[in-house]
Scaffold this motif. Structure first.
Motif, PDB file in Angstrom:
ATOM      1  N   ARG A 198       0.824  -1.189   0.000  1.00 50.53           N
ATOM      2  CA  ARG A 198       0.000   0.000   0.000  1.00 50.53           C
ATOM      3  C   ARG A 198       0.870   1.254   0.000  1.00 50.53           C
ATOM      4  O   ARG A 198       0.596   2.214  -0.693  1.00 50.53           O
ATOM      5  N   ARG A 199       1.951   1.255   0.792  1.00 50.88           N
ATOM      6  CA  ARG A 199       2.842   2.414   0.816  1.00 50.88           C
ATOM      7  C   ARG A 199       3.488   2.631  -0.543  1.00 50.88           C
ATOM      8  O   ARG A 199       3.663   3.752  -0.983  1.00 50.88           O
ATOM      9  N   VAL A 200       3.843   1.550  -1.224  1.00 48.83           N
ATOM     10  CA  VAL A 200       4.467   1.676  -2.540  1.00 48.83           C
ATOM     11  C   VAL A 200       3.477   2.287  -3.518  1.00 48.83           C
ATOM     12  O   VAL A 200       3.808   3.154  -4.300  1.00 48.83           O
ATOM     13  N   ARG A 201       2.214   1.839  -3.481  1.00 45.95           N
ATOM     14  CA  ARG A 201       1.214   2.378  -4.392  1.00 45.95           C
ATOM     15  C   ARG A 201       0.906   3.835  -4.107  1.00 45.95           C
ATOM     16  O   ARG A 201       0.546   4.572  -4.992  1.00 45.95           O
ATOM     17  N   GLN A 202       1.047   4.259  -2.864  1.00 42.57           N
ATOM     18  CA  GLN A 202       0.727   5.633  -2.517  1.00 42.57           C
ATOM     19  C   GLN A 202       1.839   6.597  -2.901  1.00 42.57           C
ATOM     20  O   GLN A 202       1.608   7.772  -3.044  1.00 42.57           O
ATOM     21  N   ALA A 203       3.046   6.113  -3.053  1.00 39.42           N
ATOM     22  CA  ALA A 203       4.183   6.982  -3.354  1.00 39.42           C
ATOM     23  C   ALA A 203       3.989   7.664  -4.710  1.00 39.42           C
ATOM     24  O   ALA A 203       3.315   7.145  -5.587  1.00 39.42           O
ATOM     25  N   PRO A 204       4.594   8.842  -4.893  1.00 40.49           N
ATOM     26  CA  PRO A 204       4.533   9.498  -6.199  1.00 40.49           C
ATOM     27  C   PRO A 204       5.114   8.593  -7.285  1.00 40.49           C
ATOM     28  O   PRO A 204       6.081   7.869  -7.053  1.00 40.49           O
ATOM     29  N   ARG A 205       4.484   8.590  -8.434  1.00 38.22           N
ATOM     30  CA  ARG A 205       4.956   7.779  -9.567  1.00 38.22           C
ATOM     31  C   ARG A 205       4.831   8.647 -10.822  1.00 38.22           C
ATOM     32  O   ARG A 205       3.735   9.069 -11.187  1.00 38.22           O
ATOM     33  N   PHE A 206       5.950   8.907 -11.465  1.00 35.94           N
ATOM     34  CA  PHE A 206       5.965   9.817 -12.606  1.00 35.94           C
ATOM     35  C   PHE A 206       5.960   9.056 -13.925  1.00 35.94           C
ATOM     36  O   PHE A 206       6.561   7.993 -14.043  1.00 35.94           O
ATOM     37  N   ARG A 207       5.258   9.644 -14.901  1.00 32.73           N
ATOM     38  CA  ARG A 207       5.192   9.099 -16.257  1.00 32.73           C
ATOM     39  C   ARG A 207       5.276  10.272 -17.220  1.00 32.73           C
ATOM     40  O   ARG A 207       4.679  11.320 -17.002  1.00 32.73           O
ATOM     41  N   LEU A 208       6.030  10.088 -18.301  1.00 33.38           N
ATOM     42  CA  LEU A 208       6.167  11.122 -19.322  1.00 33.38           C
ATOM     43  C   LEU A 208       5.382  10.697 -20.548  1.00 33.38           C
ATOM     44  O   LEU A 208       5.558   9.597 -21.059  1.00 33.38           O
ATOM     45  N   GLU A 209       4.511  11.574 -21.010  1.00 30.56           N
ATOM     46  CA  GLU A 209       3.681  11.291 -22.189  1.00 30.56           C
ATOM     47  C   GLU A 209       4.081  12.243 -23.306  1.00 30.56           C
ATOM     48  O   GLU A 209       4.236  13.442 -23.095  1.00 30.56           O
ATOM     49  N   ARG A 210       4.236  11.700 -24.489  1.00 34.74           N
ATOM     50  CA  ARG A 210       4.569  12.520 -25.655  1.00 34.74           C
ATOM     51  C   ARG A 210       3.287  12.848 -26.409  1.00 34.74           C
ATOM     52  O   ARG A 210       2.529  11.960 -26.788  1.00 34.74           O
ATOM     53  N   LEU A 211       3.054  14.145 -26.644  1.00 37.42           N
ATOM     54  CA  LEU A 211       1.858  14.574 -27.363  1.00 37.42           C
ATOM     55  C   LEU A 211       2.131  14.837 -28.836  1.00 37.42           C
ATOM     56  O   LEU A 211       1.278  14.578 -29.680  1.00 37.42           O
ATOM     57  N   SER A 212       3.293  15.406 -29.136  1.00 35.48           N
ATOM     58  CA  SER A 212       3.671  15.682 -30.524  1.00 35.48           C
ATOM     59  C   SER A 212       5.194  15.701 -30.597  1.00 35.48           C
ATOM     60  O   SER A 212       5.858  15.273 -29.659  1.00 35.48           O
ATOM     61  N   GLN A 213       5.718  16.223 -31.669  1.00 28.66           N
ATOM     62  CA  GLN A 213       7.166  16.177 -31.881  1.00 28.66           C
ATOM     63  C   GLN A 213       7.954  16.764 -30.708  1.00 28.66           C
ATOM     64  O   GLN A 213       8.968  16.213 -30.318  1.00 28.66           O
ATOM     65  N   HIS A 214       7.488  17.869 -30.149  1.00 26.22           N
ATOM     66  CA  HIS A 214       8.223  18.539 -29.080  1.00 26.22           C
ATOM     67  C   HIS A 214       7.434  18.671 -27.780  1.00 26.22           C
ATOM     68  O   HIS A 214       7.982  19.107 -26.778  1.00 26.22           O
ATOM     69  N   ARG A 215       6.166  18.340 -27.802  1.00 29.68           N
ATOM     70  CA  ARG A 215       5.318  18.519 -26.617  1.00 29.68           C
ATOM     71  C   ARG A 215       5.235  17.241 -25.793  1.00 29.68           C
ATOM     72  O   ARG A 215       4.955  16.169 -26.320  1.00 29.68           O
ATOM     73  N   TYR A 216       5.472  17.419 -24.483  1.00 29.77           N
ATOM     74  CA  TYR A 216       5.426  16.320 -23.529  1.00 29.77           C
ATOM     75  C   TYR A 216       4.607  16.741 -22.316  1.00 29.77           C
ATOM     76  O   TYR A 216       4.472  17.936 -22.038  1.00 29.77           O
ATOM     77  N   VAL A 217       4.100  15.761 -21.590  1.00 31.32           N
ATOM     78  CA  VAL A 217       3.395  16.018 -20.340  1.00 31.32           C
ATOM     79  C   VAL A 217       3.968  15.077 -19.287  1.00 31.32           C
ATOM     80  O   VAL A 217       4.050  13.867 -19.506  1.00 31.32           O
ATOM     81  N   LEU A 218       4.354  15.653 -18.153  1.00 33.31           N
ATOM     82  CA  LEU A 218       4.832  14.866 -17.015  1.00 33.31           C
ATOM     83  C   LEU A 218       3.672  14.689 -16.052  1.00 33.31           C
ATOM     84  O   LEU A 218       3.075  15.669 -15.607  1.00 33.31           O
TER      85      LEU A 218
END
Length: 142
Positions: free
Chosen positions: A40-60
């Motif tokens: 449960r503690r592991v699932r609650q911790a922050p977890r980051f993912r980077l998504e690519r939207l276009s050639q130069h645009r990303y969302v963290l």
């Protein structure tokens, strides 16, 4: 008489086996909350993912259930024209947009995100997030 002794020995063995199985199951049950709590503690911790939207645009994204603190995004030699690379707090479920341009002298293949799980002197957590930097078709907007 021999039959009675054999039956008593068999009954004693059956009772001993039942007691052993019962005690073992009680021990397993006692371990469950501890293991569950760790998961449960592991699932609650922050977890980051980077998504690519276009050639130069990303969302963290922070897909964890808790906020991350003192977040720093190491973009190496990428040019960051939009988006913060240092945030005091990055809430659970929050997303940060970036416009990232590759350098002319090479290729950056990942971002490094560093954060702390609590404000203050917590140890720093580090995640390497790969950039999907395949060349987009000409005419695609940033």
């Amino acid at each position: 008489m021999t039959v009675v002794v054999v039956l008593l020995v068999v009954a004693a063995l059956v009772v001993a086996a039942l007691i052993l199985v019962s005690a073992r199951q009680a021990g397993i049950g006692a371990e469950r909350p501890s293991r569950y709590g760790r998961r449960r503690r592991v699932r609650q911790a922050p977890r980051f993912r980077l998504e690519r939207l276009s050639q130069h645009r990303y969302v963290l994204h922070n897909e964890g259930a808790t906020a991350a603190y003192d977040v720093r995004v190491d973009t190496k030699d990428l040019t960051v024209t939009e988006g913060e690379t240092h945030m005091r707090e990055f809430s659970a479920g929050h997303a940060q947009d970036y416009l990232l341009i590759q350098p002319m002298h090479g290729h950056v293949s990942e971002l490094i995100v560093r954060w702390r799980n609590r404000p203050g002197a917590d140890p720093e957590v580090v995640a390497e997030l790969p950039l999907d930097t395949e060349v987009a078709s000409e005419g695609q907007e940033a």
